[in-house]
Design a protein around this motif. Structure first.
Motif, PDB file in Angstrom:
ATOM      1  N   GLN A  93       0.771  -1.233   0.057  1.00  0.00           N
ATOM      2  CA  GLN A  93      -0.130  -0.001  -0.225  1.00  0.00           C
ATOM      3  C   GLN A  93       0.809   1.214  -0.010  1.00  0.00           C
ATOM      4  O   GLN A  93       0.546   2.265  -0.777  1.00  0.00           O
ATOM      5  CB  GLN A  93      -1.026  -0.129   1.362  1.00  0.00           C
ATOM      6  N   GLU A  94       1.986   1.268   0.998  1.00  0.00           N
ATOM      7  CA  GLU A  94       2.708   2.489   0.886  1.00  0.00           C
ATOM      8  C   GLU A  94       3.566   2.476  -0.318  1.00  0.00           C
ATOM      9  O   GLU A  94       3.476   3.918  -0.881  1.00  0.00           O
ATOM     10  CB  GLU A  94       3.757   2.375   1.862  1.00  0.00           C
ATOM     11  N   GLN A  95       3.959   1.676  -1.038  1.00  0.00           N
ATOM     12  CA  GLN A  95       4.866   1.744  -2.329  1.00  0.00           C
ATOM     13  C   GLN A  95       3.758   2.092  -3.579  1.00  0.00           C
ATOM     14  O   GLN A  95       4.202   2.970  -4.321  1.00  0.00           O
ATOM     15  CB  GLN A  95       5.560   0.412  -2.590  1.00  0.00           C
ATOM     16  N   LEU A  96       2.373   1.332  -3.506  1.00  0.00           N
ATOM     17  CA  LEU A  96       1.715   1.748  -4.420  1.00  0.00           C
ATOM     18  C   LEU A  96       1.210   3.325  -4.495  1.00  0.00           C
ATOM     19  O   LEU A  96       0.990   3.940  -5.597  1.00  0.00           O
ATOM     20  CB  LEU A  96       0.503   0.940  -4.321  1.00  0.00           C
ATOM     21  N   GLU A  98       2.872   5.799  -3.674  1.00  0.00           N
ATOM     22  CA  GLU A  98       3.949   6.654  -4.180  1.00  0.00           C
ATOM     23  C   GLU A  98       4.100   6.481  -5.769  1.00  0.00           C
ATOM     24  O   GLU A  98       4.313   7.537  -6.713  1.00  0.00           O
ATOM     25  CB  GLU A  98       5.250   6.144  -3.693  1.00  0.00           C
ATOM     26  N   LEU A  99       3.516   5.410  -6.108  1.00  0.00           N
ATOM     27  CA  LEU A  99       3.653   5.131  -7.624  1.00  0.00           C
ATOM     28  C   LEU A  99       2.357   5.791  -8.333  1.00  0.00           C
ATOM     29  O   LEU A  99       2.347   6.288  -9.323  1.00  0.00           O
ATOM     30  CB  LEU A  99       3.455   3.565  -7.927  1.00  0.00           C
ATOM     31  N   GLU A 100       1.223   5.661  -7.675  1.00  0.00           N
ATOM     32  CA  GLU A 100      -0.097   6.142  -8.430  1.00  0.00           C
ATOM     33  C   GLU A 100      -0.905   7.297  -7.469  1.00  0.00           C
ATOM     34  O   GLU A 100      -1.932   7.552  -7.993  1.00  0.00           O
ATOM     35  CB  GLU A 100      -0.985   4.839  -8.509  1.00  0.00           C
ATOM     36  N   GLY A 101      -0.414   7.670  -6.427  1.00  0.00           N
ATOM     37  CA  GLY A 101      -1.242   8.582  -5.571  1.00  0.00           C
ATOM     38  C   GLY A 101      -1.805   7.855  -4.466  1.00  0.00           C
ATOM     39  O   GLY A 101      -2.007   6.686  -4.846  1.00  0.00           O
ATOM     40  N   TYR A 231      -2.236  -7.876  -3.910  1.00  0.00           N
ATOM     41  CA  TYR A 231      -2.937  -8.265  -5.417  1.00  0.00           C
ATOM     42  C   TYR A 231      -2.658  -7.167  -6.295  1.00  0.00           C
ATOM     43  O   TYR A 231      -2.032  -7.560  -7.463  1.00  0.00           O
ATOM     44  CB  TYR A 231      -4.284  -8.700  -5.138  1.00  0.00           C
ATOM     45  N   ASP A 232      -2.834  -5.826  -6.064  1.00  0.00           N
ATOM     46  CA  ASP A 232      -2.925  -4.854  -7.000  1.00  0.00           C
ATOM     47  C   ASP A 232      -1.261  -4.680  -7.235  1.00  0.00           C
ATOM     48  O   ASP A 232      -1.021  -4.366  -8.648  1.00  0.00           O
ATOM     49  CB  ASP A 232      -3.363  -3.481  -6.513  1.00  0.00           C
ATOM     50  N   MET A 233      -0.161  -4.871  -6.164  1.00  0.00           N
ATOM     51  CA  MET A 233       0.945  -4.737  -6.586  1.00  0.00           C
ATOM     52  C   MET A 233       1.609  -5.808  -7.609  1.00  0.00           C
ATOM     53  O   MET A 233       2.345  -5.477  -8.481  1.00  0.00           O
ATOM     54  CB  MET A 233       1.775  -4.755  -5.235  1.00  0.00           C
ATOM     55  N   ASP A 248      12.772   3.555 -11.077  1.00  0.00           N
ATOM     56  CA  ASP A 248      11.637   3.799 -10.136  1.00  0.00           C
ATOM     57  C   ASP A 248      10.938   2.785  -9.672  1.00  0.00           C
ATOM     58  O   ASP A 248       9.760   3.030  -9.490  1.00  0.00           O
ATOM     59  CB  ASP A 248      10.943   5.333 -10.750  1.00  0.00           C
ATOM     60  N   HIS A 249      11.401   1.554  -9.938  1.00  0.00           N
ATOM     61  CA  HIS A 249      10.766   0.400  -9.544  1.00  0.00           C
ATOM     62  C   HIS A 249       9.894   0.626  -7.928  1.00  0.00           C
ATOM     63  O   HIS A 249      10.491   1.198  -7.315  1.00  0.00           O
ATOM     64  CB  HIS A 249      11.552  -0.734  -9.527  1.00  0.00           C
ATOM     65  N   PRO A 250       8.840   0.112  -7.763  1.00  0.00           N
ATOM     66  CA  PRO A 250       8.030   0.393  -6.713  1.00  0.00           C
ATOM     67  C   PRO A 250       8.648  -0.476  -5.551  1.00  0.00           C
ATOM     68  O   PRO A 250       8.428   0.229  -4.230  1.00  0.00           O
ATOM     69  CB  PRO A 250       6.587   0.273  -7.039  1.00  0.00           C
ATOM     70  N   LEU A 251       9.282  -1.130  -5.865  1.00  0.00           N
ATOM     71  CA  LEU A 251       9.966  -2.161  -4.727  1.00  0.00           C
ATOM     72  C   LEU A 251      11.429  -1.850  -4.677  1.00  0.00           C
ATOM     73  O   LEU A 251      12.149  -2.730  -3.988  1.00  0.00           O
ATOM     74  CB  LEU A 251       9.709  -3.625  -4.901  1.00  0.00           C
TER      75      LEU A 251
END
Length: 304
Positions: A93-96, A98-101, A231-233, A248-251
């Protein structure tokens, strides 16, 4: 400097391991979590930065318990704050975000979620009728009494990534649903629900190319429930046209040591996230602990 407690023979062997990948299993109450905490302590004392240590577990209670174990072993509050201890959901959730708002995260279903499921049932029924599969659609009426069970089923199906791993060419029919290990009605409603969660209008779901999964590659959801973040990640990470680059890979988090508690509870979506964490970070060692069936769980995940 010595460790705060004296490791037993098995713990000492684990702490001394230089293998990159380590699966550790044992019965409940065999101090597996304590062993992971000792591994964190040993890494800190070797000079590994706290922020380069990632611990993953399955509940906030387990996160707190692990941090309390570190505190009991003498780790300062400041260092504990820097060590990355998350649930799979929390990390994703934290990394998503940053990626998508920022996306609304719901601890439990609300009226919007219930309404989305009911709309998905109606959309899936119309689509089944248009494709000649109405006799295979088993929900009669509006399905309001089935919403809690459907949400539970959605979590299970999404955790398997059974449709996703078949690729964007997957076409939903009663036969293909059975081959994917799901019931046609449940999968039809789930597909409609996911498209609504992604922000599509109901009319486009009923009339458009409902069968294909391509919409998941680029559209962020309007809300997330429990287990949706990982799941979304996993969907983001396996998209045909990724919305990120290697830089800028989310992980990409600079992790050097990765530890997973209760690994026997891992599903396919979590496993995909774990794989990408290992691939994109300079990780020297991975330790996964779990119950005695851990080896079988990982064998199944690798073989899927």
């Amino acid at each position: 400097m010595s460790l705060p407690i004296t490791p037993n023979t098995q713990q000492a062997a684990i702490l001394a391991s230089r293998d990159q990948y380590n699966l550790i299993y044992g019965n409940a109450g065999s101090a597996k979590t304590t062993t992971l905490a000792l591994k964190v302590m040993a890494a800190l004392r070797r000079g590994v930065p706290p922020s380069a240590i990632q611990v993953l577990t399955y509940s906030q209670a387990a996160v707190r318990a692990f941090q309390e174990r570190l505190s009991w072993m003498g780790t300062s509050k400041e260092v504990i704050r820097q060590v990355r201890v998350h649930t799979f959901n929390e990390l994703c959730q934290e990394q998503l975000a940053e990626l998508e708002g920022k996306t609304q995260y719901l601890d439990k279903p609300n009226r919007e979620v219930y309404g989305t499921v009911l709309q998905a049932i109606a959309d899936a029924r119309r689509h089944a009728e248009a494709r000649g599969h109405l006799e295979d659609f088993s929900i009669h009426g509006d399905g309001s009494l089935l919403v809690p069970n459907l949400l539970h089923t959605f979590r299970r199906i999404k955790g398997t990534m059974s449709v996703r791993v078949l690729g964007n060419g997957f076409v939903l029919t009663p036969t293909s649903a059975d081959e994917a290990g799901a019931r046609y009605t449940e999968l039809a409603v789930l597909r409609a629900y996911e498209r609504l969660r992604a922000g599509e209008r109901s009319e486009s779901i009923s009339e458009g190319d409902f069968e294909r999964e391509e919409y998941r590659d680029s559209i962020g959801p309007t809300f997330r429930l429990e287990d949706d973040p990982f799941y979304d990640m996993a969907c983001v990470l396996t998209a045909d046209d990724p919305t990120y680059t290697a830089e800028d890979h989310p992980l990409k988090l600079g992790i050097a040591l990765l530890l997973v508690d209760e690994g026997h509870d891992m599903n396919r979506a979590m496993f995909m996230v774990l794989q990408h964490l290992i691939e994109i970070n300079p990780i020297s060692q991975v330790f996964v602990v779990g119950d005695i069936d851990l080896g079988g769980v990982f064998a199944a995940l690798y073989g899927t």
